[in-house]
Design a protein around this motif. Sequence first.
Motif, PDB file in Angstrom:
ATOM      1  N   HIS A  71       0.833  -1.202   0.000  1.00  0.00           N
ATOM      2  CA  HIS A  71       0.000   0.000   0.000  1.00  0.00           C
ATOM      3  C   HIS A  71       0.864   1.247   0.000  1.00  0.00           C
ATOM      4  N   THR A  72       0.234   2.342  -0.403  1.00  0.00           N
ATOM      5  CA  THR A  72       0.853   3.665  -0.372  1.00  0.00           C
ATOM      6  C   THR A  72      -0.068   4.597   0.401  1.00  0.00           C
ATOM      7  N   GLU A  73       0.502   5.720   0.836  1.00  0.00           N
ATOM      8  CA  GLU A  73      -0.264   6.711   1.586  1.00  0.00           C
ATOM      9  C   GLU A  73      -0.312   8.002   0.784  1.00  0.00           C
ATOM     10  N   ASP A  74      -1.498   8.540   0.581  1.00  0.00           N
ATOM     11  CA  ASP A  74      -1.637   9.812  -0.131  1.00  0.00           C
ATOM     12  C   ASP A  74      -0.819  10.883   0.573  1.00  0.00           C
ATOM     13  N   GLY A  75      -0.095  11.683  -0.203  1.00  0.00           N
ATOM     14  CA  GLY A  75       0.699  12.768   0.347  1.00  0.00           C
ATOM     15  C   GLY A  75       2.068  12.353   0.835  1.00  0.00           C
ATOM     16  N   VAL A  76       2.376  11.059   0.775  1.00  0.00           N
ATOM     17  CA  VAL A  76       3.701  10.565   1.164  1.00  0.00           C
ATOM     18  C   VAL A  76       4.314   9.916  -0.072  1.00  0.00           C
ATOM     19  N   ALA A  77       4.981  10.733  -0.869  1.00  0.00           N
ATOM     20  CA  ALA A  77       5.558  10.241  -2.127  1.00  0.00           C
ATOM     21  C   ALA A  77       6.865   9.494  -1.853  1.00  0.00           C
ATOM     22  N   GLY A  78       7.129   8.546  -2.702  1.00  0.00           N
ATOM     23  CA  GLY A  78       8.435   7.894  -2.681  1.00  0.00           C
ATOM     24  C   GLY A  78       8.592   6.739  -1.724  1.00  0.00           C
ATOM     25  N   THR A  79       7.494   6.280  -1.084  1.00  0.00           N
ATOM     26  CA  THR A  79       7.594   5.102  -0.232  1.00  0.00           C
ATOM     27  C   THR A  79       6.450   4.145  -0.524  1.00  0.00           C
ATOM     28  N   VAL A  80       6.703   2.890  -0.233  1.00  0.00           N
ATOM     29  CA  VAL A  80       5.701   1.845  -0.372  1.00  0.00           C
ATOM     30  C   VAL A  80       5.850   0.917   0.832  1.00  0.00           C
ATOM     31  N   SER A  81       4.723   0.462   1.362  1.00  0.00           N
ATOM     32  CA  SER A  81       4.729  -0.494   2.475  1.00  0.00           C
ATOM     33  C   SER A  81       4.281  -1.847   1.942  1.00  0.00           C
ATOM     34  N   VAL A  82       5.123  -2.838   2.157  1.00  0.00           N
ATOM     35  CA  VAL A  82       4.905  -4.173   1.609  1.00  0.00           C
ATOM     36  C   VAL A  82       4.618  -5.142   2.753  1.00  0.00           C
ATOM     37  N   ALA A  83       3.646  -6.010   2.565  1.00  0.00           N
ATOM     38  CA  ALA A  83       3.347  -7.037   3.566  1.00  0.00           C
ATOM     39  C   ALA A  83       4.568  -7.931   3.743  1.00  0.00           C
ATOM     40  N   VAL A  84       5.028  -8.069   4.988  1.00  0.00           N
ATOM     41  CA  VAL A  84       6.212  -8.882   5.264  1.00  0.00           C
ATOM     42  C   VAL A  84       5.999 -10.316   4.776  1.00  0.00           C
ATOM     43  N   ALA A  88       7.838 -14.100   1.909  1.00  0.00           N
ATOM     44  CA  ALA A  88       7.953 -15.537   2.200  1.00  0.00           C
ATOM     45  C   ALA A  88       9.362 -15.872   2.682  1.00  0.00           C
ATOM     46  N   ASP A  89       9.849 -15.083   3.654  1.00  0.00           N
ATOM     47  CA  ASP A  89      11.201 -15.239   4.189  1.00  0.00           C
ATOM     48  C   ASP A  89      11.139 -15.279   5.711  1.00  0.00           C
ATOM     49  N   PRO A  90      11.189 -16.482   6.324  1.00  0.00           N
ATOM     50  CA  PRO A  90      11.135 -16.573   7.778  1.00  0.00           C
ATOM     51  C   PRO A  90      12.296 -15.853   8.473  1.00  0.00           C
ATOM     52  N   GLY A  91      13.351 -15.525   7.729  1.00  0.00           N
ATOM     53  CA  GLY A  91      14.485 -14.806   8.283  1.00  0.00           C
ATOM     54  C   GLY A  91      14.347 -13.295   8.204  1.00  0.00           C
ATOM     55  N   PHE A  92      13.202 -12.795   7.721  1.00  0.00           N
ATOM     56  CA  PHE A  92      13.003 -11.358   7.596  1.00  0.00           C
ATOM     57  C   PHE A  92      13.148 -10.717   8.975  1.00  0.00           C
ATOM     58  N   ALA A  93      13.707  -9.531   9.009  1.00  0.00           N
ATOM     59  CA  ALA A  93      13.946  -8.831  10.277  1.00  0.00           C
ATOM     60  C   ALA A  93      12.639  -8.629  11.053  1.00  0.00           C
ATOM     61  N   PRO A  94      12.726  -8.600  12.384  1.00  0.00           N
ATOM     62  CA  PRO A  94      11.516  -8.415  13.205  1.00  0.00           C
ATOM     63  C   PRO A  94      11.048  -6.964  13.199  1.00  0.00           C
ATOM     64  N   PRO A  95       9.836  -6.719  13.687  1.00  0.00           N
ATOM     65  CA  PRO A  95       9.323  -5.349  13.735  1.00  0.00           C
ATOM     66  C   PRO A  95      10.103  -4.495  14.732  1.00  0.00           C
ATOM     67  N   GLU A  96      10.121  -3.200  14.426  1.00  0.00           N
ATOM     68  CA  GLU A  96      10.759  -2.226  15.311  1.00  0.00           C
ATOM     69  C   GLU A  96       9.715  -1.476  16.124  1.00  0.00           C
ATOM     70  N   ILE A  97       8.477  -1.435  15.598  1.00  0.00           N
ATOM     71  CA  ILE A  97       7.420  -0.649  16.216  1.00  0.00           C
ATOM     72  C   ILE A  97       6.087  -1.384  16.110  1.00  0.00           C
ATOM     73  N   SER A  98       5.262  -1.187  17.115  1.00  0.00           N
ATOM     74  CA  SER A  98       3.914  -1.749  17.154  1.00  0.00           C
ATOM     75  C   SER A  98       2.948  -0.585  17.335  1.00  0.00           C
ATOM     76  N   VAL A  99       2.104  -0.339  16.332  1.00  0.00           N
ATOM     77  CA  VAL A  99       1.150   0.763  16.427  1.00  0.00           C
ATOM     78  C   VAL A  99      -0.241   0.219  16.730  1.00  0.00           C
ATOM     79  N   TYR A 100      -1.053   1.075  17.330  1.00  0.00           N
ATOM     80  CA  TYR A 100      -2.353   0.684  17.857  1.00  0.00           C
ATOM     81  C   TYR A 100      -2.194  -0.513  18.792  1.00  0.00           C
ATOM     82  N   HIS A 101      -1.103  -0.449  19.563  1.00  0.00           N
ATOM     83  CA  HIS A 101      -0.795  -1.521  20.507  1.00  0.00           C
ATOM     84  C   HIS A 101      -1.943  -1.706  21.510  1.00  0.00           C
TER      85      HIS A 101
END
Length: 122
Positions: A71-84, A88-101
């Motif tokens: 997904h992308t966010e309106d008004g925030v150009a130049g970035t994309v957020s991809v579902a981890v 399909a990589d169990p070695g992907f780095a863990p999260p740094e932040i938890s929002v709506y905790h």
Amino acid sequence: MSIAVAGEPLGIGICHCLDCQRRTGSVFAALATFAAPWTVEGAASEYRRTGDAGATFTFRFCPRCGTNLFHTEDGVAGTVSVAVGGFADPGFAPPEISVYHSRRHHWVTLPDTVIRCDRDPD
């Protein structure tokens, strides 16, 4: 549909908001944000929604398999957020932040190193 990104993520987070729980069919969304450039192959279906803080997001789904890949966010150009999970990589780095905790399922536990925000820190 697929997406190709380059470089390391700008950040990795999880979102426990009720919209992300519904959107993913899970208890939270895990996302990695990347800077441009990125390339998308294949067709995508789109779903737009406005978050609690007023930002509008456009989510892209594979029309063939239904995967909510990025997904992308309106008004925030130049970035994309991809579902981890899309990597399909169990070695992907863990999260740094938890929002709506504050909306996290009580049985979800996270490493002590994860920053916890009751809402979106904007």
